[in-house]
Design an enzyme around this catalytic site. Structure first.
Site, short mmCIF file in Angstrom:
data_model
loop_
_atom_site.label_atom_id
_atom_site.label_comp_id
_atom_site.label_asym_id
_atom_site.label_seq_id
_atom_site.Cartn_x
_atom_site.Cartn_y
_atom_site.Cartn_z
N GLY A 1 48.63 -6.72 -43.36
CA GLY A 1 49.79 -6.53 -42.95
C GLY A 1 50.07 -5.94 -41.57
O GLY A 1 48.98 -5.96 -40.92
N GLU B 1 44.44 -3.02 -42.06
CA GLU B 1 43.99 -4.40 -41.16
C GLU B 1 45.35 -4.67 -40.71
O GLU B 1 46.65 -5.03 -41.41
CB GLU B 1 43.05 -5.13 -42.47
CG GLU B 1 42.04 -4.81 -42.83
CD GLU B 1 40.76 -4.59 -41.84
OE1 GLU B 1 41.37 -5.06 -40.33
OE2 GLU B 1 40.08 -4.87 -41.77
P1 NAD Z 1 53.71 -6.89 -43.76
O1 NAD Z 1 53.68 -5.78 -43.20
O2 NAD Z 1 55.14 -7.58 -44.19
O3 NAD Z 1 53.64 -7.40 -45.14
C1 NAD Z 1 52.38 -7.02 -45.74
C2 NAD Z 1 52.32 -6.02 -47.31
O4 NAD Z 1 53.05 -5.65 -47.07
C3 NAD Z 1 52.67 -7.87 -48.21
O5 NAD Z 1 52.44 -7.82 -49.07
C4 NAD Z 1 54.62 -6.64 -47.90
O6 NAD Z 1 55.25 -6.97 -49.37
C5 NAD Z 1 54.12 -4.90 -48.65
N1 NAD Z 1 54.86 -3.75 -48.04
C6 NAD Z 1 56.33 -3.88 -47.60
N2 NAD Z 1 56.73 -3.35 -47.35
C7 NAD Z 1 55.69 -2.07 -48.29
C8 NAD Z 1 55.86 -1.01 -48.13
N3 NAD Z 1 56.89 -0.10 -47.64
N4 NAD Z 1 55.18 -0.12 -49.09
C9 NAD Z 1 53.71 -0.94 -49.39
N5 NAD Z 1 53.60 -2.24 -49.39
C10 NAD Z 1 54.99 -3.47 -48.50
O7 NAD Z 1 52.99 -8.13 -43.09
P2 NAD Z 1 52.89 -10.33 -43.29
O8 NAD Z 1 53.92 -10.34 -42.73
O9 NAD Z 1 52.91 -10.04 -44.62
O10 NAD Z 1 52.08 -9.99 -43.40
C11 NAD Z 1 51.49 -10.39 -41.26
C12 NAD Z 1 50.95 -9.21 -40.41
O11 NAD Z 1 49.96 -9.04 -40.87
C13 NAD Z 1 50.48 -9.46 -38.66
O12 NAD Z 1 51.33 -8.52 -38.49
C14 NAD Z 1 49.06 -9.76 -38.89
O13 NAD Z 1 48.89 -9.16 -37.68
C15 NAD Z 1 49.10 -9.16 -40.13
N6 NAD Z 1 47.37 -9.37 -40.63
C16 NAD Z 1 46.69 -8.45 -40.68
C17 NAD Z 1 45.45 -8.78 -40.84
C18 NAD Z 1 44.16 -8.00 -40.59
O14 NAD Z 1 42.72 -7.70 -40.95
N7 NAD Z 1 43.53 -6.96 -39.71
C19 NAD Z 1 44.99 -9.72 -41.34
C20 NAD Z 1 46.17 -10.38 -41.92
C21 NAD Z 1 47.20 -10.31 -40.94
#
Ligand code: NAD
Length: 467
Positions: free
Chosen positions: A220, A242
């Protein structure tokens, strides 16, 4: 009832569930269960109870069951793809929803087929030290909304293969895609080893600090990654992070614009730009700048955009209204700074509320938000450079370090690649992943590796036996 039996199998009732919109139309496509932190506690307890027997099956039997699970995914791939195409929005065709559904089976098989043998570290004078990889216990998988099923599988399959039980927390935007792929896996796995908890941020926040969780696989944003690191202070959960990317691409002097245009285009616009390791800033040498921009603009204007379920679409909507706002804001800010919008630069309103045209922006420099921040959408800033050392320095100036690419003469590209700070540097391609080749970021893009033997070792505890 719908015409999708997999969707019917996982969707909660209207009374109990939370409506999930189709990204293209906004219509409700199904209902996700609303789990609470009490459900999370129950899932972790069930996982802890089921894990020893799962580990006790041994590598060969777990691999056999995982291969059957991969067959199940493959047999239902079309239903799975159609759920992804509606919920997340990526088109069925191209590197889209059918590719994601098929990739789930491929990555499960790869985890099943990769062997981890004990390593002999030292053997002399009657002493022998071996390194074994044993299960950690319960792994939590927390995933994003952009490749929901495939990224879920990247976390789940290696964890199960190594003898762990898994509790999955999908993004609240795309729970159905994850519930669907887990439903298919669970048709072949023993009860309790793989559970989905589909809750809000509260559940996410609790999972990373849960005393019954031994490892968190998190994919995320960098911001949430930092919160997870803080949450893991008490349970000392091991982490694979990641996180976000702001991948640079460098086009070298002498590159053949026509030959690289298509590779560049899909490196940028895969999943309508909503990909962690998509190309997000493109540095192009002065001598080929105008040709590269013209070739990209031609593609941006001709590649069809539309609903994911439309067989003709190759670009789709943004998945969420929030992401649509981020993309609009970044393009408007670039325009206000005097950047040139070569093509696009506006919503595609006739298609739906969350569609934004494929956009190419020039006359822009580092320091503009569109260059410095992760846009995660169908827009690319093209930055003109004349000095290669300067372009490399700018590529490295970001806090992110997920992927990068260099385009042009392969020999020179290789020398440049060695100087770029990223987990992966591609040459004359961008974002291609392989289940046998490790993938992960550096700097604020996170740490830990996924895929192949490295990925399996990351979801196990190293244990030394010295005789
Ligand atoms: P996000 O960080 O908003 O959410 C990711 C997940 O974390 C969701 O399931 C969310 O509900 C959960 N979450 C939120 N707050 C939390 C907390 N305090 N504790 C635990 N979990 C929590 O990210 P997103 O908007 O869903 O995804 C987009 C981002 O992900 C972009 O920055 C993208 O580059 C990144 N991404 C990285 C990779 C990689 O392999 N490096 C792959 C895909 C996406």
């Amino acid at each position: 009832m719908t015409d999708n039996t997999l969707l019917d199998a996982i969707s909660a009732t209207q009374e109990e569930g939370r409506p999930i919109p189709d990204a293209a139309t906004g219509e409700t496509m199904g209902y996700a269960p609303v789990h609470t932190t009490a459900d999370l506690d129950a899932a972790v307890e069930a996982a802890r109870a089921a894990q020893p027997a799962w580990a006790g099956l041994g590598h060969d039997e777990r691999a056999r069951l995982l291969r059957l699970a991969a067959d199940e995914i493959e047999a239902n791939a079309e239903d799975l793809a159609r759920i992804i195409a509606r919920e997340q929005g990526k088109p069925l065709n191209g590197a889209g929803a059918r590719f994601e559904a098929g990739g789930c089976a491929v990555w499960v098989r790869s985890a099943a087929d990769t062997a981890i043998e004990p390593e002999v570290l030292f053997e002399a004078e009657g002493t022998r030290s071996e390194l074994h990889y044993v299960p950690l216990g319960v792994v939590a998988a927390i995933g994003p909304w952009n490749w929901p099923a495939l990224i879920g599988i990247w976390q789940i399959a290696p964890s199960l293969r190594m003898g762990n039980a898994v509790v999955v927390k999908p993004s609240s935007y795309t729970p159905l895609s994850v519930l669907a792929v887990v439903e298919l896996m669970n048709r072949r796995l023993p009860e309790g080893v793989l559970t989905v908890v589909s809750g809000n941020r509260e559940v996410g926040a609790r999972i990373a600090s849960h005393p019954g969780i031994d490892k968190v696989m998190f994919t995320g944003s960098t911001e949430t990654g930092r919160e997870i690191v803080r949450s893991s202070a008490d349970n000392l959960a091991r982490l694979t992070l990641e996180l976000g990317g702001n991948d640079p691409g460098i086009v070298l002097p002498g590159a053949d614009a026509r030959a690289i245009a298509e590779g560049l285009f899909w490196g940028i616009f895969i999943n309508t730009g909503q990909t962690c390791a998509a190309l997000k800033r493109l540095y192009v040498h002065d001598s080929v700048h105008d040709e590269v921009v013209a070739a990209l603009a031609e593609l941006a204007e001709s590649i069809p955009m539309g609903p994911g379920t439309d067989e003709g679409s190759l670009l789709g909507p943004l998945t969420t209204p929030q992401q649509f706002e981020i993309v609009s804001r970044l393009v408007d800010d670039a325009r206000a700074r005097g950047a040139r919008i070569v093509t696009g630069g506006e919503p595609a309103e006739e298609l739906g509320a969350q569609f934004y045209r494929a956009t190419i922006v020039t006359n822009i420099e580092d320091g503009a938000a569109l260059v410095d921040e992760e846009q995660f959408g169908p827009v690319i800033p093209v930055i003109r450079y004349s000095d290669l050392d300067d372009a490399i320095a700018r590529a490295n100036a970001s806090e992110q370090g997920l992927g990068a690419s260099v385009w042009g003469d392969p020999g020179e590209a290789r020398r440049v690649a060695e100087r770029i700070e990223a987990g992966t540097v591609w040459i004359n391609q961008h974002g291609t992943l392989n289940p046998m080749v490790p993938f992960g970021g550096v700097k604020a893009s996170g740490y830990g590796l996924e895929f192949g033997a490295h990925g399996l070792k990351a979801v196990a505890a190293p244990k030394v036996i010295t005789v």
